[in-house]
Design a protein around this motif. Structure first.
Motif, PDB file in Angstrom:
ATOM      1  N   ILE A 245       0.830  -1.211   0.000  1.00  0.00           N
ATOM      2  CA  ILE A 245       0.000   0.000   0.000  1.00  0.00           C
ATOM      3  C   ILE A 245       0.865   1.262   0.000  1.00  0.00           C
ATOM      4  O   ILE A 245       0.406   2.337   0.372  1.00  0.00           O
ATOM      5  CB  ILE A 245      -0.970   0.018   1.204  1.00  0.00           C
ATOM      6  CG1 ILE A 245      -0.210  -0.208   2.526  1.00  0.00           C
ATOM      7  CG2 ILE A 245      -2.072  -1.017   1.031  1.00  0.00           C
ATOM      8  CD1 ILE A 245      -1.077  -0.063   3.765  1.00  0.00           C
ATOM      9  N   LYS A 246       2.084   1.112  -0.452  1.00  0.00           N
ATOM     10  CA  LYS A 246       3.027   2.234  -0.431  1.00  0.00           C
ATOM     11  C   LYS A 246       2.472   3.466  -1.130  1.00  0.00           C
ATOM     12  O   LYS A 246       2.426   4.559  -0.547  1.00  0.00           O
ATOM     13  CB  LYS A 246       4.349   1.812  -1.084  1.00  0.00           C
ATOM     14  CG  LYS A 246       5.350   2.954  -1.249  1.00  0.00           C
ATOM     15  CD  LYS A 246       6.637   2.476  -1.912  1.00  0.00           C
ATOM     16  CE  LYS A 246       7.590   3.648  -2.161  1.00  0.00           C
ATOM     17  NZ  LYS A 246       8.884   3.199  -2.745  1.00  0.00           N
ATOM     18  N   SER A 247       2.055   3.326  -2.374  1.00  0.00           N
ATOM     19  CA  SER A 247       1.580   4.493  -3.124  1.00  0.00           C
ATOM     20  C   SER A 247       0.311   5.075  -2.511  1.00  0.00           C
ATOM     21  O   SER A 247       0.096   6.296  -2.547  1.00  0.00           O
ATOM     22  CB  SER A 247       1.332   4.124  -4.588  1.00  0.00           C
ATOM     23  OG  SER A 247       0.331   3.119  -4.694  1.00  0.00           O
ATOM     24  N   ASP A 248      -0.517   4.220  -1.936  1.00  0.00           N
ATOM     25  CA  ASP A 248      -1.752   4.696  -1.297  1.00  0.00           C
ATOM     26  C   ASP A 248      -1.444   5.493  -0.035  1.00  0.00           C
ATOM     27  O   ASP A 248      -2.076   6.524   0.228  1.00  0.00           O
ATOM     28  CB  ASP A 248      -2.654   3.509  -0.956  1.00  0.00           C
ATOM     29  CG  ASP A 248      -2.932   2.634  -2.159  1.00  0.00           C
ATOM     30  OD1 ASP A 248      -3.275   3.196  -3.215  1.00  0.00           O
ATOM     31  OD2 ASP A 248      -2.773   1.409  -2.047  1.00  0.00           O
ATOM     32  N   ILE A 249      -0.482   5.033   0.742  1.00  0.00           N
ATOM     33  CA  ILE A 249      -0.066   5.760   1.947  1.00  0.00           C
ATOM     34  C   ILE A 249       0.502   7.119   1.570  1.00  0.00           C
ATOM     35  O   ILE A 249       0.173   8.143   2.197  1.00  0.00           O
ATOM     36  CB  ILE A 249       0.979   4.949   2.743  1.00  0.00           C
ATOM     37  CG1 ILE A 249       0.323   3.732   3.402  1.00  0.00           C
ATOM     38  CG2 ILE A 249       1.670   5.827   3.786  1.00  0.00           C
ATOM     39  CD1 ILE A 249      -0.633   4.066   4.532  1.00  0.00           C
ATOM     40  N   ILE A 250       1.346   7.151   0.543  1.00  0.00           N
ATOM     41  CA  ILE A 250       1.952   8.420   0.114  1.00  0.00           C
ATOM     42  C   ILE A 250       0.872   9.401  -0.335  1.00  0.00           C
ATOM     43  O   ILE A 250       0.836  10.558   0.104  1.00  0.00           O
ATOM     44  CB  ILE A 250       2.960   8.165  -1.033  1.00  0.00           C
ATOM     45  CG1 ILE A 250       4.178   7.412  -0.494  1.00  0.00           C
ATOM     46  CG2 ILE A 250       3.390   9.489  -1.667  1.00  0.00           C
ATOM     47  CD1 ILE A 250       5.134   6.937  -1.578  1.00  0.00           C
ATOM     48  N   GLY A 251      -0.023   8.950  -1.201  1.00  0.00           N
ATOM     49  CA  GLY A 251      -1.077   9.835  -1.691  1.00  0.00           C
ATOM     50  C   GLY A 251      -2.013  10.276  -0.579  1.00  0.00           C
ATOM     51  O   GLY A 251      -2.432  11.444  -0.538  1.00  0.00           O
ATOM     52  N   GLY A 252      -2.341   9.354   0.324  1.00  0.00           N
ATOM     53  CA  GLY A 252      -3.234   9.698   1.431  1.00  0.00           C
ATOM     54  C   GLY A 252      -2.622  10.700   2.384  1.00  0.00           C
ATOM     55  O   GLY A 252      -3.292  11.645   2.831  1.00  0.00           O
ATOM     56  N   PHE A 253      -1.344  10.513   2.702  1.00  0.00           N
ATOM     57  CA  PHE A 253      -0.658  11.472   3.580  1.00  0.00           C
ATOM     58  C   PHE A 253      -0.626  12.854   2.936  1.00  0.00           C
ATOM     59  O   PHE A 253      -0.893  13.869   3.600  1.00  0.00           O
ATOM     60  CB  PHE A 253       0.764  11.009   3.888  1.00  0.00           C
ATOM     61  CG  PHE A 253       1.582  12.028   4.642  1.00  0.00           C
ATOM     62  CD1 PHE A 253       1.477  12.137   6.011  1.00  0.00           C
ATOM     63  CD2 PHE A 253       2.438  12.888   3.965  1.00  0.00           C
ATOM     64  CE1 PHE A 253       2.215  13.098   6.713  1.00  0.00           C
ATOM     65  CE2 PHE A 253       3.180  13.841   4.642  1.00  0.00           C
ATOM     66  CZ  PHE A 253       3.063  13.942   6.033  1.00  0.00           C
ATOM     67  N   ASN A 254      -0.304  12.907   1.653  1.00  0.00           N
ATOM     68  CA  ASN A 254      -0.247  14.204   0.960  1.00  0.00           C
ATOM     69  C   ASN A 254      -1.627  14.871   0.943  1.00  0.00           C
ATOM     70  O   ASN A 254      -1.738  16.094   1.096  1.00  0.00           O
ATOM     71  CB  ASN A 254       0.286  14.028  -0.452  1.00  0.00           C
ATOM     72  CG  ASN A 254       1.762  13.650  -0.470  1.00  0.00           C
ATOM     73  OD1 ASN A 254       2.495  13.935   0.482  1.00  0.00           O
ATOM     74  ND2 ASN A 254       2.201  13.005  -1.532  1.00  0.00           N
ATOM     75  N   GLY A 255      -2.670  14.084   0.775  1.00  0.00           N
ATOM     76  CA  GLY A 255      -4.022  14.636   0.827  1.00  0.00           C
ATOM     77  C   GLY A 255      -4.361  15.158   2.216  1.00  0.00           C
ATOM     78  O   GLY A 255      -5.007  16.205   2.358  1.00  0.00           O
ATOM     79  N   PHE A 256      -3.916  14.424   3.238  1.00  0.00           N
ATOM     80  CA  PHE A 256      -4.120  14.858   4.624  1.00  0.00           C
ATOM     81  C   PHE A 256      -3.467  16.227   4.850  1.00  0.00           C
ATOM     82  O   PHE A 256      -4.074  17.137   5.426  1.00  0.00           O
ATOM     83  CB  PHE A 256      -3.529  13.828   5.584  1.00  0.00           C
ATOM     84  CG  PHE A 256      -3.482  14.257   7.019  1.00  0.00           C
ATOM     85  CD1 PHE A 256      -4.601  14.114   7.834  1.00  0.00           C
ATOM     86  CD2 PHE A 256      -2.322  14.792   7.568  1.00  0.00           C
ATOM     87  CE1 PHE A 256      -4.557  14.507   9.167  1.00  0.00           C
ATOM     88  CE2 PHE A 256      -2.273  15.188   8.889  1.00  0.00           C
ATOM     89  CZ  PHE A 256      -3.402  15.047   9.692  1.00  0.00           C
ATOM     90  N   VAL A 257      -2.227  16.368   4.396  1.00  0.00           N
ATOM     91  CA  VAL A 257      -1.508  17.637   4.568  1.00  0.00           C
ATOM     92  C   VAL A 257      -2.202  18.758   3.794  1.00  0.00           C
ATOM     93  O   VAL A 257      -2.371  19.875   4.309  1.00  0.00           O
ATOM     94  CB  VAL A 257      -0.043  17.491   4.132  1.00  0.00           C
ATOM     95  CG1 VAL A 257       0.648  18.858   4.104  1.00  0.00           C
ATOM     96  CG2 VAL A 257       0.703  16.556   5.074  1.00  0.00           C
ATOM     97  N   ASP A 258      -2.620  18.490   2.585  1.00  0.00           N
ATOM     98  CA  ASP A 258      -3.300  19.510   1.776  1.00  0.00           C
ATOM     99  C   ASP A 258      -4.578  19.982   2.468  1.00  0.00           C
ATOM    100  O   ASP A 258      -4.896  21.182   2.445  1.00  0.00           O
ATOM    101  CB  ASP A 258      -3.636  18.962   0.392  1.00  0.00           C
ATOM    102  CG  ASP A 258      -2.402  18.828  -0.499  1.00  0.00           C
ATOM    103  OD1 ASP A 258      -1.371  19.452  -0.182  1.00  0.00           O
ATOM    104  OD2 ASP A 258      -2.483  18.089  -1.505  1.00  0.00           O
TER     105      ASP A 258
END
Length: 243
Positions: free
Chosen positions: A21-34
């Motif tokens: 789930i690497k790419s999902d974690i990265i995208g989700g974290f970036n969305g959280f920050v945004d």
């Protein structure tokens, strides 16, 4: 305390089992920050990654939320095992130590720590679950820190609740693209509402949990356990016949 200032610490599991789930974690974290960047008020963010090769890698330290860059595949590289309690324990200690250096009027009005993992503790050397429970309980009750726990393993969620994380602020998530996306979205929403004082704590709703089949399974297991306990109590309460 400084009004409308929130500090957010994210303790992020970087163990090998997170690879799927690497790419999902990265995208989700970036969305959280945004999402946090769009919230009124000021915020800073600390991001810590952990695994047995580096049990406590600080990526950002009290960085203004507006200056936090996206997480990338080069930064988040899953590997090794899961010294979860060591990362959480050190995260709490370092955060408390740093805040003690702030003048009272500069300290954040709100503090949130978000722990994201996919499994259970398996390799800590410095901290045990009993110590984490004491630390989380003290910071929650004395200073109103908000602790959020997210895991793809139901046993890990149960273990976290035994270690001080509240039932309301802990949630299992499905280890797939939809599950991770919903997990981060729910967390971003709840933290945003807490920062804006629309909610008094960072707790997940029934709607958040219904998005995760992992949580639905937990509810079924809990309901079955309650049914069995009730049945046993009723059996014990029945009068015995005399022969």
């Amino acid at each position: 305390m400084k009004p409308n200032y929130t500090h957010i610490t994210v303790i992020l599991d970087r163990s090998g089992s997170m690879s799927s789930i690497k790419s999902d974690i990265i995208g989700g974290f970036n969305g959280f920050v945004d999402t946090q960047k769009a919230v009124s008020g000021s915020a800073t963010l600390t991001l810590v990654q952990f695994d047995t090769q580096d049990p406590y890698e600080v990526i950002h330290w009290f960085k203004p939320i507006t200056e936090v860059p996206p997480l990338t595949p080069e930064t988040f590289v899953p590997r090794a095992s899961t010294p979860l309690w060591d990362a959480v324990g050190r995260g709490i200690e370092d955060l408390a130590r740093n805040l003690s250096l702030f003048a009272l009027e500069a300290q954040p009005e709100q503090v949130v720590m978000v722990v994201v993992t996919d499994g259970m503790e398996n390799s800590s050397r410095q901290f045990r679950g009993t110590q984490i429970r004491q630390m989380v309980t003290e910071k929650s009750e004395k200073y109103q820190w908000q602790f959020v726990y997210l895991s793809a393993d139901l046993n890990a969620v149960n273990e976290a609740e035994q270690s001080g994380f509240s039932r309301a602020s802990s949630m299992g998530y499905d280890p797939n693209a939809a599950g991770v996306e919903n997990m981060w979205r729910s967390t971003a929403d709840k933290v945003s509402k807490y920062r804006q004082k629309h909610e008094s704590s960072v707790n997940f709703s029934d709607a958040d949990r219904q998005c995760q089949t992992t949580e639905q399974e937990r509810l079924k297991l809990e309901a079955e356990a309650q049914r069995q306990a009730k049945s046993q109590d009723e059996t014990k309460a029945q009068p015995k016949e005399n022969f």
